[in-house]
Write a protein that holds these residues in place. Structure first.
Motif, mmCIF file in Angstrom:
data_model
loop_
_atom_site.group_PDB
_atom_site.id
_atom_site.type_symbol
_atom_site.label_atom_id
_atom_site.label_comp_id
_atom_site.label_asym_id
_atom_site.label_seq_id
_atom_site.Cartn_x
_atom_site.Cartn_y
_atom_site.Cartn_z
ATOM 1 N N LYS A 11 0.849 -1.194 0.000
ATOM 2 C CA LYS A 11 0.000 0.000 0.000
ATOM 3 C C LYS A 11 0.884 1.244 0.000
ATOM 4 O O LYS A 11 0.475 2.320 -0.465
ATOM 5 N N LEU A 33 -9.887 -2.164 1.327
ATOM 6 C CA LEU A 33 -8.901 -3.238 1.384
ATOM 7 C C LEU A 33 -8.150 -3.270 2.719
ATOM 8 O O LEU A 33 -7.472 -4.244 3.024
ATOM 9 N N THR A 60 -5.226 -3.098 4.745
ATOM 10 C CA THR A 60 -3.803 -3.110 4.373
ATOM 11 C C THR A 60 -3.403 -4.442 3.733
ATOM 12 O O THR A 60 -2.233 -4.844 3.803
ATOM 13 N N TYR A 99 -2.838 -5.764 -1.652
ATOM 14 C CA TYR A 99 -2.467 -4.653 -2.537
ATOM 15 C C TYR A 99 -1.603 -5.060 -3.721
ATOM 16 O O TYR A 99 -1.633 -4.407 -4.771
ATOM 17 N N ARG A 145 -3.078 -3.714 -7.108
ATOM 18 C CA ARG A 145 -2.284 -2.802 -7.928
ATOM 19 C C ARG A 145 -2.047 -3.381 -9.313
ATOM 20 O O ARG A 145 -2.080 -2.657 -10.316
ATOM 21 N N LEU A 181 -8.237 3.023 -2.941
ATOM 22 C CA LEU A 181 -7.242 2.101 -2.408
ATOM 23 C C LEU A 181 -6.552 2.630 -1.161
ATOM 24 O O LEU A 181 -6.026 1.859 -0.357
#
Length: 375
Positions: free
Chosen positions: A92, A211, A213, A216, A220, A246
């Motif tokens: 993140k 989300l 943490t 990701y 992404r 996000l």
């Protein structure tokens, strides 16, 4: 006869291009190696100020010692059990770098760690952070630590120390890593372990903000490689910009968990982080039980549905990667459900009944104990 003295031309050339001992060379400093001690000292002065805002009378001394000092108030607990946890923010942080937003990742970290110990009934006592970067940027550091300090203050937790490391050549310019360590306490008689969970208990899910943490790396990839979105691009399917959605902060459930714990209404609580419901709920299930979770019993956040559609991600992969809109699961004895429902309603806490605990099935080659079955 005596030998004739050799002429000058008979000598080999002994002229050296190396500097002689009498020549002066420039002194090499730590700054020349990429570590700016003065800049680090200025950042640390600001960190001390921010951390001090979180102190209470249990904190002894200040920031800067070799170890943080915290005096446990033994009047609060008859038999205190210390509960600790450590975690990081993960990838993140890549979004934080891209968007230049550094004041929320500290809250992500603190809230994650707080939830991890609060599910066992512990109240957070103190927190330490680890911030590592290639070249220290005091402005960025202040944003990060402000987020840490604000979240600690909100959770009643003291930020009593940590480490700020400059490691040039190890991290790319503008990047850093952030990790945290928390210690809390709970009276031994009020420790929540999940040992009393039994078939018939009700599963209550509390909503996540997004989300949190976890997941990701996949998110992404789907947003920025598969769909080619820009972080600042608005996505109609989720009703928000990609980066904004996000970057939503990992929620702290401390207040509502403490209400449930103090009332003796929770048989067990599971923080839904990496591994999703699939891997986190079994961590609190005793032998002879498994969880039956009803898909469709809670509203899945649009961001998860869109991520799944972008990558045609299988449902089981989604469930063991993301929280899917449920950040905390509370296991409640059936005869206490009405009291829990009343408590949650008074607290104006949204919740969903998402399933039940059932008897573990040991038939066949695979044991069904401590598993989650989605129906």
């Amino acid at each position: 006869m005596p030998k004739a003295a050799p002429t000058a031309d008979a000598h080999p050339d002994t002229t050296s291009t190396a500097p002689s001992q009498t020549e002066t060379t420039k002194a090499v400093t730590y700054a020349d190696a990429g570590v700016d001690i003065s800049s680090g000292d200025r950042a640390k002065d600001r960190i001390k100020y921010l951390a001090k805002r979180t102190f209470n009378r249990s904190v002894l001394g200040g920031i800067g010692g070799f170890g943080g000092l915290f005096q446990l108030d033994l009047k609060k607990w008859a038999e205190p059990i210390l509960v600790s946890s450590a975690d990081g923010v993960g990838t993140k942080l890549k979004l934080a770098f891209d968007l230049g937003i550094h004041n929320t990742v500290g809250a992500d970290l603190v809230n994650h760690c707080v939830n991890d110990i609060a599910v066992q009934g512990a109240a957070p006592l103190f927190f330490l952070d680890y911030l590592a970067t290639g070249k220290l940027d005091p402005a960025v550091t202040e944003q990060i630590v402000t987020g840490l300090a604000d979240a600690c203050k909100a959770n009643g937790c003291a930020l009593i120390g940590g480490e700020t490391a400059q490691m040039p050549g190890f991290y790319q310019d503008g990047e850093y890593d952030l990790a945290g360590f928390i210690v809390g306490a709970v009276d031994k008689s009020k420790l929540i372990t999940g040992a009393t969970i039994a078939p018939g208990d009700v599963l209550i899910g509390l909503p996540s903000t997004g989300l949190h943490t976890n997941g990701y790396s996949l998110a992404r990839k789907l947003f920025f490689e598969v769909a080619k979105y820009k972080p600042t691009q608005y996505i109609g399917a989720i009703g928000d910009k990609a980066g904004t959605a996000l970057m939503k902060v990992h929620r702290s459930y401390l207040a509502i968990m403490q209400k449930l714990a103090n009332a003796g209404l929770a048989a067990g609580m599971a923080h839904i982080t990496g591994g999703g419901i699939t891997e986190n709920l079994p961590r609190i299930l005793p032998k002879g039980t498994c969880a039956q979770v009803e898909l469709g019993s809670w509203p899945v956040l649009p961001i998860f549905e869109h991520l799944q559609a972008l990558g045609q991600v299988p449902q089981d992969e989604m469930l063991r990667t993301f929280n899917m809109g449920i950040g905390l699961i509370v296991v409640v004895p059936a005869d206490k459900f009405s009291k829990v429902r009343a408590l949650l309603n008074r607290a104006e806490e949204k919740f969903h009944v998402i399933g039940r605990i059932v008897k573990g099935d040991r038939s066949g080659d695979k044991a069904g104990d401590r598993k989650v079955h989605f129906v």
